[in-house]
Scaffold this active site. Structure first.
Site, short mmCIF file in Angstrom:
data_model
loop_
_atom_site.label_atom_id
_atom_site.label_comp_id
_atom_site.label_asym_id
_atom_site.label_seq_id
_atom_site.Cartn_x
_atom_site.Cartn_y
_atom_site.Cartn_z
CD GLU A 207 19.15 -12.07 -59.39
OE1 GLU A 207 18.32 -12.23 -58.57
OE2 GLU A 207 20.44 -11.71 -59.16
CG ASP A 274 20.08 -13.52 -48.30
OD1 ASP A 274 19.88 -12.62 -49.16
OD2 ASP A 274 19.16 -14.42 -47.71
#
Length: 336
Positions: A207, A274
């Site tokens: 990313e 997460d």
């Protein structure tokens, strides 16, 4: 072991984190493969059992609770059976579902993974990817505004499913800043300017390099991407996670800090991001320096990837892992 390690993890119990983002349900079908289908060159999986876990922003919330904190969750779900299962699972984890916005325009996002011999065979996604409409965005922001006074930090968990449309992100960050609440972002997409105002943005290496316009296989691509993004954005810091290569923290005016990966054996990286966001947010909320918070998050991620399927890391397991390696916690947790 530094005594501050125990203080920091213990301080998680008194922190409340608001999680805003794309909630989803992770289904797992577990089985074995003994033959290939006569109909096509694919394995035939004999299903033995099924399990259900929280995914996306819901998994961030579950990890916050597992680490001893309190999680408030804002997101969207569909008016369907999966949505009802999601609410049931949230309740079982001690997470209130009252701040989820029900959408008649989309199903609840579900990812079904078929696993045989601890290896993913295939994943099936059920979803509708579109930005929240005007009414949905208004409802989401109303929930955010009503909860900010109760929070020590905010996590925006962006899985590009549409909950975090431009209005929700930009106005949500502005609201948090007006309350003096730090914002941590797990980003998606190419335009990271939508996250301006955040305390820290946490992309993975793919990313980061994509958003920075850097070829991933370039020498020191992660270092270049982190530096480019930090120079380009109005954010406090960039933390680039790099899987088996650990993670690197970029802050203004100080050298970058790289932390080696902590996993002894990597079985499954599902949900590791997460876990990073949950541990990082709790450590920041508990008063840790950002470098120490990143170190704690790195250790937590190492625990998560040692298990197959989405995993909730507990405070006890994290504290044990931190004690075993005597991490350099330089700042003390704030008193309650």
């Amino acid at each position: 072991m530094s005594p501050d390690v125990g203080e920091l993890v213990a301080a998680f119990r008194n922190r409340t984190i608001l999680v805003v983002g794309d909630v989803m349900l992770d289904r797992y079908w577990w089985g074995t493969v003994e033959r290939t289908s006569p109909e096509a060159p694919v394995p035939v999986v004999r299903k033995h059992r099924a399990s259900l876990t929280l995914g996306g922003a819901a998994n961030v919330a579950a990890n916050i609770v597992g680490l001893g904190g309190r999680a408030l969750l804002v997101g969207m779900l569909g008016d369907d059976e999966a949505g009802r299962e999601l609410v049931t699972s949230l309740t079982a984890h001690g997470i209130v579902a009252d701040h989820l916005v029900m959408s008649s325009q989309r199903p609840t996002t579900v990812k079904t993974r078929i696993v045989a011999h601890n290896q993913h065979v295939v994943r099936v996604d059920e979803e509708a990817v579109r930005p929240a409409d005007e009414l949905e965005a208004k409802d989401l922001l109303a929930h955010v505004e009503s909860l900010l006074a109760k929070c020590d930090a905010v996590v925006f968990s962006d899985y590009a499913k549409g909950t975090l449309c431009l209005e929700v992100v930009t106005r949500g960050i502005a609201m948090a800043r007006s309350h003096g609440v730090p914002v941590l972002v797990d980003p998606k997409g190419l335009d990271y300017h939508r996250y301006d105002g955040a305390a820290v943005v946490v992309p993975n290496v793919l990313e980061a390099t994509t958003a920075a316009g850097i070829v991933r296989d370039e020498h020191r691509a992660a270092d270049r991407a982190g530096a480019v993004l930090l120079g380009r954005l109005d954010v406090g810091a960039i933390l680039v996670t790099q899987g088996e290569h650990g993670m690197t923290l970029f802050r203004r005016g100080v050298p970058s800090v790289t932390m080696s990966a902590r996993a002894r054996t990597v079985y499954d990286v599902t949900g590791a991001g997460d876990t990073v966001m949950a541990a990082l947010a709790l450590a920041v909320a508990a008063g840790a320096d950002l470098a120490d918070a990143a170190h704690v998050a790195n250790v937590a991620a190492g625990i998560a990837v040692e298990h197959v399927a989405t995993t909730v890391v507990t405070a006890a397991r994290l504290a044990q892992a931190l004690r075993e390696e005597s991490p350099p916690i330089s700042s003390r947790a704030r008193s309650s």
